[in-house]
Design a protein around this motif. Sequence first.
Motif, PDB file in Angstrom:
ATOM      1  N   GLU A 236      19.494  37.645   8.172  1.00  0.00           N
ATOM      2  CA  GLU A 236      19.297  38.979   8.818  1.00  0.00           C
ATOM      3  C   GLU A 236      17.913  39.461   8.738  1.00  0.00           C
ATOM      4  OE1 GLU A 236      21.957  40.079  10.421  1.00  0.00           O
ATOM      5  OE2 GLU A 236      23.543  39.199   9.396  1.00  0.00           O
ATOM      6  N   GLY A 237      17.052  38.792   8.852  1.00  0.00           N
ATOM      7  CA  GLY A 237      15.913  39.257   9.193  1.00  0.00           C
ATOM      8  C   GLY A 237      14.866  39.415   8.004  1.00  0.00           C
ATOM      9  N   ILE A 238      15.709  38.984   6.778  1.00  0.00           N
ATOM     10  CA  ILE A 238      15.065  39.153   5.562  1.00  0.00           C
ATOM     11  C   ILE A 238      15.156  37.694   4.905  1.00  0.00           C
ATOM     12  CG2 ILE A 238      15.554  39.911   2.978  1.00  0.00           C
ATOM     13  CD1 ILE A 238      17.037  42.285   4.188  1.00  0.00           C
ATOM     14  N   LEU A 239      13.728  37.300   4.438  1.00  0.00           N
ATOM     15  CA  LEU A 239      13.395  36.086   3.805  1.00  0.00           C
ATOM     16  C   LEU A 239      13.948  36.068   2.509  1.00  0.00           C
ATOM     17  CD1 LEU A 239      12.209  33.578   3.798  1.00  0.00           C
ATOM     18  CD2 LEU A 239       9.902  34.316   2.940  1.00  0.00           C
ATOM     19  N   MET A 240      15.013  35.350   2.000  1.00  0.00           N
ATOM     20  CA  MET A 240      15.576  35.223   0.828  1.00  0.00           C
ATOM     21  C   MET A 240      15.071  34.254   0.004  1.00  0.00           C
ATOM     22  SD  MET A 240      17.662  37.864   0.991  1.00  0.00           S
ATOM     23  CE  MET A 240      18.452  37.733  -0.345  1.00  0.00           C
ATOM     24  N   ALA A 241      15.189  34.188  -1.376  1.00  0.00           N
ATOM     25  CA  ALA A 241      14.775  33.018  -2.233  1.00  0.00           C
ATOM     26  C   ALA A 241      15.800  33.060  -3.433  1.00  0.00           C
ATOM     27  CB  ALA A 241      13.597  33.387  -2.989  1.00  0.00           C
ATOM     28  N   ARG A 242      16.519  31.756  -3.527  1.00  0.00           N
ATOM     29  CA  ARG A 242      17.561  31.738  -4.498  1.00  0.00           C
ATOM     30  C   ARG A 242      17.093  30.576  -5.590  1.00  0.00           C
ATOM     31  NH1 ARG A 242      24.016  31.010  -3.056  1.00  0.00           N
ATOM     32  NH2 ARG A 242      24.705  31.221  -5.430  1.00  0.00           N
ATOM     33  N   PRO A 243      17.194  30.833  -6.698  1.00  0.00           N
ATOM     34  CA  PRO A 243      16.682  29.742  -7.874  1.00  0.00           C
ATOM     35  C   PRO A 243      17.513  28.580  -7.716  1.00  0.00           C
ATOM     36  CG  PRO A 243      17.181  31.804  -8.782  1.00  0.00           C
ATOM     37  CD  PRO A 243      17.590  31.803  -7.478  1.00  0.00           C
ATOM     38  N   PHE A 244      16.966  27.225  -7.567  1.00  0.00           N
ATOM     39  CA  PHE A 244      17.524  25.913  -7.386  1.00  0.00           C
ATOM     40  C   PHE A 244      17.114  24.922  -8.426  1.00  0.00           C
ATOM     41  CE2 PHE A 244      18.079  21.994  -4.993  1.00  0.00           C
ATOM     42  CZ  PHE A 244      19.270  21.878  -4.726  1.00  0.00           C
ATOM     43  N   ASP A 245      17.838  24.158  -9.073  1.00  0.00           N
ATOM     44  CA  ASP A 245      17.314  23.220  -9.891  1.00  0.00           C
ATOM     45  C   ASP A 245      17.431  21.894  -8.995  1.00  0.00           C
ATOM     46  OD1 ASP A 245      17.218  21.065 -11.657  1.00  0.00           O
ATOM     47  OD2 ASP A 245      18.400  22.117 -13.309  1.00  0.00           O
TER      48      ASP A 245
END
Length: 583
Positions: A236-245
């Motif tokens: 939705e137009g927002i750059l998201m960051a999700r922790p990933f192993d």
Amino acid sequence: ALVVGWLGVSGRLGPRPVPPRLVRATVLLDGGQGLYLNPGNPGPPVVSPDGRRLAFVVQDTSGAVTLGTRALDGEAVKLIPGTTGAAYPFWGPDSRRVGYFTGGKLNTVDVAGGGPVVPVCDTENAKGGSWSAGNKILFTPSHSAGIFMVDASGGEPVAVTDPDKDERFRSHRFPEWLPDGKHFVYLAWQRAAAGGANTADANLRVGSTDGSVDKELMPAQTGARYAAGHLTYVHEGILMARPFDPGALEFTGPPRPLVGDVLAIGAAHYGAFALTDAGVLCFVGQGGAMGISRLAWIDGERRETVVDRVPGLLGFSVSPDGARIAMSKVDEQLGSYDIWIHDVERALATRLTFAADSEMNPVWSPDGRWVSYVAEESGLNSIARQPAAGGGRPETMVRLDTDVMGGSYAPDGTTLAFTKVGPGSRMAVWLRDGPDAEPRPLRDLPYNTAQPQISPDGRWLAYVSDETGQGEIFVESLGQDGGRWRISSQGGTQPLWSPRGDLVYHLDMTGAVQATEIVATPAGIAIGRTRQAAVGVVGSIYPTYAVDPRTGRLLVQVPVQENLNSRIEIITGWQRLFAQRED
């Protein structure tokens, strides 16, 4: 001591590296240059692994599309020779070389040393690539293909995913290597019947090169990039960051927003951003132009706009009476492409196709009653047709066990020439000699042939062949006597005939339409002089110019210059945005 030493070198013991200071800046392109963001083959900016350079695709005021680079501590954009028509650039691990797609090829070029363009392998309508530290490239060769792997120095690509075995998704695209060089994330995509391009009609997945791993991670609107222990994507137009192993191949926490106003190219499901472990993030804002064009008649030196501000064209053609234009244009909400009929005199467009998937590359039948087009259906492209007046149901003309791309009719309307796309995106010209005839190859050739166009008298076939190492235009006799002649000398694509068959047009590598004189002789044909007929034409694998069968005027697709996006947003120390959000 060995264990402690390894922990220290790996960063698992002792203080973690401190991200660079948080700085925001804007890079402005100048001199009429803008980012090329056409949904069919865009080139948003990507940042080198060392965080020192940007690579992107530039469109200038003439319409030429070229790979460009810019050092973050410099001011000038460096255009890379020999990269006309580039799309989806991605960096090599050495921060010197860039991979990109153009002209049915995956290429690499040493942008730091000014080295030559190196062809790696064939593609069709590629959808993203990624280059590992082990010198392997993952890429998607076409819009309906799986992920392939090839050595960056060249060789035969090997499939590592197979959408034919995928029950729900018809396209695997935008692969992204994970640090171990064995696993990768990618986007599995299906068309949404309703709900718009911003619905989650795709999933992020993680796979492995040996096929032992293939699992879903989460619904997504765009492909993802991995950096500094996070998967990043646009929502939705927002750059998201999700922790990933990357070792366990799973998320370790919920997503958090990094920055807003980031462009997602809905028709491709591609986020216009890139970031690195070195802490540099680049992106394009949502106001970025997305391949907006105009169609204009060219008559000698005179240019007259006939259709203005058309988003995301994937081919068009002019009716036999010159009164209508069939075009494939993007639905900016759904992200799919539909065929529209534009009445030239009334300046009024009417939608012809309504399928949930896309319809592209419309072609008129010689009598003007039908419009045929390339139709996405059941995971493969077929050729279908509908009555040009509207109201009828689609009729399938050619359906094979692989993708096909539209071509042209013979004057009697029975013979249809088209391109068959085989394994590894190998392309070949095929013919269907009548409604009930089995399609057949023109000839069995060891190189790619595509974009066939039958002459107005039905005697000759013009097409593109890469037998010289790049696409060139050839004309071949369709009679029993044979005969074959090369038309272009500096690269060419999109051949078309003049109404009288005395000219063969083609688009060259600079965005100019060239016209070559053709004269029939007892021995075949004689080739006359070549002149420039138009400049500043958009480059694409789909037609970007057409000939009026009645008057011979050219209809060309040119960029709307005032909407070229010239801004690239830069953030250094992007990891510090997490702490800023928590504050």
